[in-house]
Write a protein that holds these residues in place. Structure first.
Motif, PDB file in Angstrom:
ATOM      1  N   ILE A  56       0.850  -1.190   0.000  1.00 38.66           N
ATOM      2  CA  ILE A  56       0.000   0.000   0.000  1.00 38.66           C
ATOM      3  C   ILE A  56       0.882   1.234   0.000  1.00 38.66           C
ATOM      4  N   LYS A  57       0.323   2.344  -0.443  1.00 41.54           N
ATOM      5  CA  LYS A  57       1.062   3.606  -0.429  1.00 41.54           C
ATOM      6  C   LYS A  57       0.935   4.243   0.949  1.00 41.54           C
ATOM      7  N   SER A  58       1.952   5.012   1.312  1.00 42.36           N
ATOM      8  CA  SER A  58       1.951   5.647   2.634  1.00 42.36           C
ATOM      9  C   SER A  58       0.765   6.588   2.814  1.00 42.36           C
ATOM     10  N   ASP A  59       0.285   7.215   1.735  1.00 40.97           N
ATOM     11  CA  ASP A  59      -0.864   8.106   1.895  1.00 40.97           C
ATOM     12  C   ASP A  59      -2.136   7.324   2.210  1.00 40.97           C
ATOM     13  N   GLN A  60      -2.188   6.041   1.829  1.00 38.80           N
ATOM     14  CA  GLN A  60      -3.327   5.212   2.192  1.00 38.80           C
ATOM     15  C   GLN A  60      -3.328   4.943   3.697  1.00 38.80           C
ATOM     16  N   VAL A  61      -2.141   4.837   4.269  1.00 35.61           N
ATOM     17  CA  VAL A  61      -2.037   4.659   5.720  1.00 35.61           C
ATOM     18  C   VAL A  61      -2.566   5.915   6.411  1.00 35.61           C
ATOM     19  N   ARG A  63      -4.704   8.139   5.291  1.00 38.44           N
ATOM     20  CA  ARG A  63      -6.172   8.218   5.147  1.00 38.44           C
ATOM     21  C   ARG A  63      -6.872   7.234   6.066  1.00 38.44           C
ATOM     22  N   ALA A  64      -6.267   6.051   6.267  1.00 40.18           N
ATOM     23  CA  ALA A  64      -6.863   5.048   7.146  1.00 40.18           C
ATOM     24  C   ALA A  64      -6.848   5.503   8.609  1.00 40.18           C
ATOM     25  N   ILE A  65      -5.922   6.368   8.955  1.00 42.29           N
ATOM     26  CA  ILE A  65      -5.829   6.888  10.324  1.00 42.29           C
ATOM     27  C   ILE A  65      -6.911   7.936  10.586  1.00 42.29           C
ATOM     28  N   LEU A  66      -7.241   8.738   9.591  1.00 43.74           N
ATOM     29  CA  LEU A  66      -8.125   9.887   9.795  1.00 43.74           C
ATOM     30  C   LEU A  66      -9.486   9.514  10.387  1.00 43.74           C
ATOM     31  N   GLY A  67     -10.130   8.482   9.887  1.00 42.66           N
ATOM     32  CA  GLY A  67     -11.463   8.110  10.384  1.00 42.66           C
ATOM     33  C   GLY A  67     -11.473   7.740  11.855  1.00 42.66           C
ATOM     34  N   PRO A  68     -10.673   6.740  12.257  1.00 46.44           N
ATOM     35  CA  PRO A  68     -10.658   6.368  13.675  1.00 46.44           C
ATOM     36  C   PRO A  68     -10.184   7.499  14.587  1.00 46.44           C
ATOM     37  N   LEU A  69      -9.251   8.315  14.116  1.00 47.76           N
ATOM     38  CA  LEU A  69      -8.760   9.424  14.938  1.00 47.76           C
ATOM     39  C   LEU A  69      -9.841  10.474  15.124  1.00 47.76           C
ATOM     40  N   ARG A  70     -10.599  10.713  14.085  1.00 51.18           N
ATOM     41  CA  ARG A  70     -11.703  11.672  14.163  1.00 51.18           C
ATOM     42  C   ARG A  70     -12.721  11.237  15.214  1.00 51.18           C
ATOM     43  N   GLU A  71     -13.000   9.934  15.282  1.00 49.22           N
ATOM     44  CA  GLU A  71     -13.923   9.398  16.286  1.00 49.22           C
ATOM     45  C   GLU A  71     -13.340   9.509  17.691  1.00 49.22           C
ATOM     46  N   LEU A  72     -12.022   9.364  17.792  1.00 53.65           N
ATOM     47  CA  LEU A  72     -11.365   9.376  19.093  1.00 53.65           C
ATOM     48  C   LEU A  72     -11.273  10.779  19.683  1.00 53.65           C
ATOM     49  N   LEU A  78      -7.739  17.175  13.911  1.00 56.97           N
ATOM     50  CA  LEU A  78      -7.366  18.404  13.200  1.00 56.97           C
ATOM     51  C   LEU A  78      -5.848  18.572  13.147  1.00 56.97           C
ATOM     52  N   ARG A  79      -5.184  18.247  14.236  1.00 58.46           N
ATOM     53  CA  ARG A  79      -3.719  18.345  14.255  1.00 58.46           C
ATOM     54  C   ARG A  79      -3.108  17.404  13.218  1.00 58.46           C
ATOM     55  N   PHE A  80      -3.559  16.153  13.235  1.00 57.37           N
ATOM     56  CA  PHE A  80      -3.017  15.161  12.304  1.00 57.37           C
ATOM     57  C   PHE A  80      -3.360  15.545  10.868  1.00 57.37           C
ATOM     58  N   ALA A  81      -4.605  15.918  10.626  1.00 55.37           N
ATOM     59  CA  ALA A  81      -5.037  16.278   9.277  1.00 55.37           C
ATOM     60  C   ALA A  81      -4.277  17.485   8.762  1.00 55.37           C
ATOM     61  N   SER A  82      -3.962  18.433   9.646  1.00 53.35           N
ATOM     62  CA  SER A  82      -3.270  19.643   9.199  1.00 53.35           C
ATOM     63  C   SER A  82      -1.877  19.316   8.656  1.00 53.35           C
ATOM     64  N   VAL A  83      -1.245  18.313   9.218  1.00 57.50           N
ATOM     65  CA  VAL A  83       0.067  17.897   8.730  1.00 57.50           C
ATOM     66  C   VAL A  83      -0.101  16.972   7.528  1.00 57.50           C
ATOM     67  N   TYR A  84      -0.945  15.962   7.681  1.00 55.00           N
ATOM     68  CA  TYR A  84      -1.119  14.962   6.627  1.00 55.00           C
ATOM     69  C   TYR A  84      -1.658  15.586   5.334  1.00 55.00           C
ATOM     70  N   GLN A  85      -2.596  16.514   5.463  1.00 50.37           N
ATOM     71  CA  GLN A  85      -3.217  17.119   4.284  1.00 50.37           C
ATOM     72  C   GLN A  85      -2.596  18.466   3.913  1.00 50.37           C
ATOM     73  N   ASN A  86      -1.474  18.788   4.548  1.00 52.85           N
ATOM     74  CA  ASN A  86      -0.724  20.004   4.230  1.00 52.85           C
ATOM     75  C   ASN A  86      -1.576  21.272   4.277  1.00 52.85           C
ATOM     76  N   PHE A  87      -2.264  21.490   5.406  1.00 49.34           N
ATOM     77  CA  PHE A  87      -3.026  22.725   5.560  1.00 49.34           C
ATOM     78  C   PHE A  87      -2.076  23.900   5.362  1.00 49.34           C
ATOM     79  N   GLU A  88      -2.544  24.897   4.630  1.00 46.62           N
ATOM     80  CA  GLU A  88      -1.690  26.047   4.346  1.00 46.62           C
ATOM     81  C   GLU A  88      -2.110  27.317   5.088  1.00 46.62           C
ATOM     82  N   SER A  95     -12.367  25.014   6.962  1.00 47.65           N
ATOM     83  CA  SER A  95     -13.047  24.019   6.142  1.00 47.65           C
ATOM     84  C   SER A  95     -13.170  22.694   6.892  1.00 47.65           C
ATOM     85  N   ALA A  96     -12.090  22.255   7.510  1.00 51.13           N
ATOM     86  CA  ALA A  96     -12.099  20.997   8.259  1.00 51.13           C
ATOM     87  C   ALA A  96     -13.031  21.082   9.467  1.00 51.13           C
ATOM     88  N   ILE A  97     -13.033  22.207  10.154  1.00 56.27           N
ATOM     89  CA  ILE A  97     -13.921  22.390  11.308  1.00 56.27           C
ATOM     90  C   ILE A  97     -15.375  22.421  10.843  1.00 56.27           C
TER      91      ILE A  97
END
Length: 107
Positions: A56-61, A63-72, A78-88, A95-97
């Motif tokens: 699998i590609k690292s970006d698939q990993v 994306r797989a983290i985002l759902g469970p982390l969002r629930e947790l 938001l912290r993880f997504a800001s790095v993973y999705q390169n918030f500018e 938008s994410a909020i």
């Protein structure tokens, strides 16, 4: 064995502990315990393995983290997504909020 194709082109074995370590950083200062992190790592690994792929590609990993982390924890998400999705900037956070708020209302 599940392999991860990194952005650099390197391939390495999937390691649940790396998922947990990355999420742990996003959870610093949040009311998250180690058992929650281990469970999230397990969910991510099960999701990825259920796809039946050997590599699998690292970006698939990520994306797989985002759902469970969002629930947790939404702040850690938001912290993880800001790095993973390169918030500018603020627009990306807003938008994410907004998406989190819409999903809460529809639940």
């Amino acid at each position: 064995m599940l392999l991860v194709l990194k952005r650099s082109g390197n391939v390495e074995p999937f390691e649940r502990e790396k998922v947990i370590a990355g999420v742990r950083k996003a959870c610093q200062g949040r009311p998250i315990n180690e058992d929650d992190l281990k469970l999230l790592g397990q969910k991510v690994e099960e999701d990825l393995r259920s796809r039946g792929l050997a590599q699998i590609k690292s970006d698939q990993v990520g994306r797989a983290i985002l759902g469970p982390l969002r629930e947790l924890d939404e702040v850690a998400y938001l912290r993880f997504a800001s790095v993973y999705q390169n918030f500018e900037g603020l627009d990306d956070f807003e938008s994410a909020i907004g998406e989190l708020r819409r999903d809460k209302r529809s639940s």
